[in-house]
Design a protein around this motif. Structure first.
Motif, short mmCIF file in Angstrom:
data_model
loop_
_atom_site.label_atom_id
_atom_site.label_comp_id
_atom_site.label_asym_id
_atom_site.label_seq_id
_atom_site.Cartn_x
_atom_site.Cartn_y
_atom_site.Cartn_z
N PHE A 1 26.32 93.04 101.63
CA PHE A 1 27.17 91.87 101.79
C PHE A 1 26.76 91.19 103.09
O PHE A 1 26.71 91.83 104.14
CB PHE A 1 28.66 92.28 101.85
CG PHE A 1 29.20 92.70 100.52
CD1 PHE A 1 29.85 91.79 99.70
CD2 PHE A 1 29.05 94.00 100.08
CE1 PHE A 1 30.34 92.17 98.46
CE2 PHE A 1 29.54 94.40 98.85
CZ PHE A 1 30.19 93.48 98.04
N ARG B 1 33.75 95.59 96.56
CA ARG B 1 33.71 94.17 96.23
C ARG B 1 35.07 93.52 96.49
O ARG B 1 35.17 92.44 97.07
CB ARG B 1 33.28 93.98 94.78
CG ARG B 1 33.16 92.53 94.37
CD ARG B 1 32.68 92.43 92.91
NE ARG B 1 32.23 91.11 92.61
CZ ARG B 1 31.08 90.59 92.95
NH1 ARG B 1 30.21 91.31 93.63
NH2 ARG B 1 30.77 89.36 92.63
N PHE C 1 35.75 92.88 100.18
CA PHE C 1 35.11 91.69 100.74
C PHE C 1 35.75 90.40 100.24
O PHE C 1 35.82 89.41 100.99
CB PHE C 1 33.60 91.71 100.49
CG PHE C 1 32.88 92.58 101.46
CD1 PHE C 1 32.60 92.14 102.74
CD2 PHE C 1 32.50 93.86 101.12
CE1 PHE C 1 31.95 92.95 103.67
CE2 PHE C 1 31.85 94.68 102.03
CZ PHE C 1 31.58 94.23 103.30
N MET D 1 29.51 83.83 102.10
CA MET D 1 29.34 85.27 101.94
C MET D 1 28.51 85.49 100.68
O MET D 1 28.83 84.93 99.63
CB MET D 1 30.71 85.96 101.81
CG MET D 1 30.64 87.46 101.74
SD MET D 1 32.26 88.26 101.54
CE MET D 1 33.05 87.87 103.09
N THR E 1 26.08 88.46 98.32
CA THR E 1 25.90 89.87 98.04
C THR E 1 24.76 90.05 97.06
O THR E 1 24.49 89.18 96.23
CB THR E 1 27.20 90.49 97.47
OG1 THR E 1 26.98 91.88 97.27
CG2 THR E 1 27.65 89.82 96.19
#
Length: 106
Positions: free
Chosen positions: A8, A77, A80, A98, A100
């Protein structure tokens, strides 16, 4: 066999949208929270220049990149997704970039 991992990455601005500098405590708190949650966190000392547009207004950012490598689980997940909302408030931003992606550990 090793569990799958995911990275991430967060771009955190060094200035609020009104141009005032973000206090160092905001970065320190963010790094500490991630280290406490996952046991490790990394950041870069260089700043990343960016420019973006929202509702006709152009914003220019200088950001710091922070990244965390974690097991690829739905729980992480969801952490975040929720943490992004905290960061939007902490850094007084319309959004926080952000990303990932999966990692292959050697």
């Amino acid at each position: 066999m090793q569990k799958p991992f995911r990275r991430f990455e967060l771009l955190l601005p060094t200035r609020f949208n009104n141009g005032l500098p973000v206090p160092n405590d905001a970065f320190a708190d963010t790094l500490l929270e991630l280290e406490e949650q996952f046991g490790a966190v990394s950041s870069e000392s260089q700043t990343i220049a960016g420019q973006w547009r929202h509702e006709g207004q152009v914003y220019r950012d200088e950001s710091v990149r922070i990244f965390v490598d974690v097991p690829d689980t739905e729980e992480n997940r969801q952490f975040f997704i929720a943490f992004k909302e905290i960061l939007k408030e902490r850094f007084q931003q319309i959004d926080i970039w952000m990303t990932t992606f999966p990692l292959e550990l050697i």
